[in-house]
Design a protein around this motif. Structure first.
Motif, PDB file in Angstrom:
ATOM      1  N   VAL A 127      -4.975  14.911  -2.796  1.00 11.51           N
ATOM      2  CA  VAL A 127      -3.722  14.355  -1.983  1.00 11.51           C
ATOM      3  C   VAL A 127      -3.076  13.672  -3.162  1.00 11.51           C
ATOM      4  N   VAL A 128      -3.456  12.736  -3.951  1.00  8.47           N
ATOM      5  CA  VAL A 128      -2.545  11.853  -4.853  1.00  8.47           C
ATOM      6  C   VAL A 128      -2.174  12.557  -5.945  1.00  8.47           C
ATOM      7  N   PHE A 130      -0.644  13.947   4.819  1.00  6.97           N
ATOM      8  CA  PHE A 130      -1.334  14.765   3.822  1.00  6.97           C
ATOM      9  C   PHE A 130      -2.846  14.743   4.226  1.00  6.97           C
ATOM     10  N   GLU A 131      -3.252  16.119   4.127  1.00  6.10           N
ATOM     11  CA  GLU A 131      -4.766  16.377   4.542  1.00  6.10           C
ATOM     12  C   GLU A 131      -5.188  17.300   3.396  1.00  6.10           C
ATOM     13  N   LEU A 185      -4.413  11.369   4.618  1.00  4.99           N
ATOM     14  CA  LEU A 185      -3.860  10.140   4.079  1.00  4.99           C
ATOM     15  C   LEU A 185      -2.341   9.744   4.476  1.00  4.99           C
ATOM     16  N   ILE A 186      -1.686   8.607   5.126  1.00  8.81           N
ATOM     17  CA  ILE A 186      -0.311   8.726   5.152  1.00  8.81           C
ATOM     18  C   ILE A 186       0.479   7.906   4.209  1.00  8.81           C
ATOM     19  N   LYS A 187       1.646   8.397   3.991  1.00  5.34           N
ATOM     20  CA  LYS A 187       2.529   7.952   2.766  1.00  5.34           C
ATOM     21  C   LYS A 187       3.947   8.012   3.459  1.00  5.34           C
ATOM     22  N   GLU A 215       1.023  -1.358   0.062  1.00  7.89           N
ATOM     23  CA  GLU A 215       0.003  -0.068  -0.238  1.00  7.89           C
ATOM     24  C   GLU A 215       0.962   1.205  -0.116  1.00  7.89           C
ATOM     25  N   ILE A 216       0.489   2.022  -0.778  1.00  5.09           N
ATOM     26  CA  ILE A 216       1.233   3.506  -0.875  1.00  5.09           C
ATOM     27  C   ILE A 216       1.197   4.536  -0.180  1.00  5.09           C
TER      28      ILE A 216
END
Ligand code: KIV
Ligand code: ZN
Length: 502
Positions: free
Chosen positions: A439-440, A419-420, A412-414, A389-390
């Motif tokens: 985000v992505v 990132f929000e 999200l967490i990468k 999972e990225i």
């Protein structure tokens, strides 16, 4: 003649060629382990030359899965064969499967070769594969539209070069059962060497005849059938494993053929494949559809209650369909969960068990009765969101109502970084997907969206399947949660992660 029919499963290769399916390494491994539990004789784990990801997945399956032969597909060219061997060499029972087209239309228009060249390539490919592996399967692609005499010649060359399995594919699903049965019969008469090797068939379902054609072949001497779980595969799919196996089992007295399949594992395998590929099973699908054992008319229900065999030719238990039991509740601890999962034949490592336990507790707070189906869905969802999972979903908040513009915030967490973003949309699901997209930084087009319930009841977990177009490629994502907006976010992110990891 032996009464055995060997089952060669190609869910992870031809099945994975279904539009939108893109399994990561841990998903492929999970399916391969379940296929081994099901008792298939061979697992075609992939086509190693096609991508680095597929190579790694085949390699992992070869190193970890014991029991069945592990097969890597290769065109009849050196580079493919070398790569296939590199991927499968650590398997307990490795096998290279090499193929080349033999119909005039494929030879002239696709390969742009002469028949002589095809014969030479066949010989060279099998000899090269034999230098690596004692087991080599050869397929003359588009066999059913090939000239019979040329097909016989190719098979003679393949046998002479050392092929140990000859597979006859109906690549475009064109054959009729009588025709295909006759083809197998005549090939075995004209090419006597076929009597000393495994004769396999590989039928596609373009006319809905894949299983009927495979059966006709078995009745005419074929002793291996290539199938996929739930009939997945290129275009309309391949012969469905569950159908082929249950035909042979149910009609044993007439057909006299057995397989090594543990039929009680069929339902679980089918559900796992559906969960991880994102391909939902048609409700009235034979053997594994939700309605396959449901009786609704009064006369039928009355008959079954009095005597099951009045309207049931297979008992649901025979394919592993048991009442989804209420098994655990809010107060159940780690130990009870572990024991129950072991009874369901899951052996999770400590980390997987911990994550499943956390999900189980979260669910138990929202849902009174937790069933086997719930646990299967949680485990499949966790497998989907493991190492490869990225981006992972950390938090969502949605504001929506009749007088409000739906607005969502996602976190999200990468790689440990957070990132929000906040975005609006036509509805709450659209707003969440837009925020994830922000985000992505990937632009997507929604092709398909479906939500269904894992179990009955208002507190059931929602199971969302999404198909996206990402940069011209179709990708399927799936997510499970008691909150359907969260399930949708997971499904959307699952599709994006798959696309990014490719
Ligand atoms: O359908 C087909 O011909 C194939 C071959 C590679 C066996 O999938
Ligand atoms: Zn195929």
């Amino acid at each position: 003649m032996s009464d055995k029919v060997y089952i060669f499963d190609t869910t992870l290769r031809d099945g994975e060629q279904s539009p939108g399916i893109s399994l990561n390494i841990s998903e492929k491994l999970e399916i391969a382990e379940q296929l081994a539990r099901l008792g298939v004789d061979a697992i075609e784990a992939g086509f190693p030359i096609t991508s680095h990801g597929d190579f790694e997945a085949v390699k992992m399956v070869a190193e970890r899965v014991r029991g069945p032969k592990i097969v890597g597909l290769a065109r009849a060219v050196d580079a493919d064969i070398d790569r296939a061997w590199e991927a499968i060499k650590n398997a307990e029972r490795p096998m290279i499967h090499t193929f080349i087209a033999t119909s005039d239309i494929h030879i002239e228009r696709k390969l742009r070769k002469t028949k002589d060249e095809v014969l030479k390539m066949t010989e060279a490919a099998i000899k090269r594969a034999k230098n690596y592996s004692s087991e080599v399967e050869f397929s003359p692609e588009d066999a059913t539209r090939s000239n019979f005499d040329f097909l016989c010649k190719v098979l003679e060359v393949a046998l002479e070069a050392g092929a140990t399995t000859i597979n006859i594919p109906d690549t475009v699903g064109y054959a009729l059962p009588d025709e295909f049965g006759k083809l197998i019969h005549e090939l075995m008469l004209v090419v006597p060497g076929l009597n000393d090797v495994l004769v396999s068939v590989h039928c596609h379902n373009d006319l809905g005849l894949a299983v009927a054609n495979s059966l006709a072949a078995v009745e005419n001497g074929a002793n291996q059938v290539e199938c996929t779980m739930n009939g997945l595969g290129e275009r309309a799919g391949n012969a469905a494993l569950e159908e082929m196996v249950m035909i042979l089992d149910t009609r044993y007295r007439t057909l006299g053929k057995k397989t090594n399949i543990k039929t009680e594992e069929i339902t679980r395998t089918s559900r796992l494949v559906s969960m991880l590929t994102g391909y939902q099973i048609q409700l009235n699908k034979a053997i594994v559809g939700a309605n396959a054992f449901a009786h609704s008319s009064g006369i039928h229900t009355d008959g079954v209650l009095k005597e099951r065999i009045t309207y049931e030719i297979i008992s649901p238990q025979k394919v592993g369909l048991t009442e989804s039991k209420i098994i655990l509740g809010k107060t159940s601890g780690r130990h009870a969960l572990k024991q129950h999962l072991e009874a369901m034949s899951y052996s999770l490592n400590d980390d997987e068990l911990e994550r499943t336990f956390v999900r189980f507790k979260e669910l138990a707070d929202k849902k009174v009765e937790i069933t086997d189906d719930d646990l299967e869905a949680i485990i499949a969802d966790e497998v989907r969101s493991t190492k490869t999972e990225i981006y992972s979903l950390d938090y969502i908040h949605v504001a929506s109502g009749t007088d409000e513009v739906p607005t969502a915030t996602v976190r999200l967490i990468k790689n440990g970084e957070i990132f929000e973003k906040t975005a609006q949309g036509d509805g709450p699901v659209d707003a969440v997907c837009n925020a994830i997209g922000e985000v992505v930084g990937v632009s997507t087009k929604l092709l398909f969206y479906n939500v269904s319930a894992i179990t009955g009841g208002l507190d059931a977990q929602g199971d969302v399947t999404i198909q996206l177009d990402i940069g011209g490629k179709k990708v399927i994502g799936r997510g499970v949660s008691t909150d359907i907006i969260e399930a949708s976010a997971k499904a959307y992110l699952n599709a994006i992660n798959k696309s990014l990891s490719k």
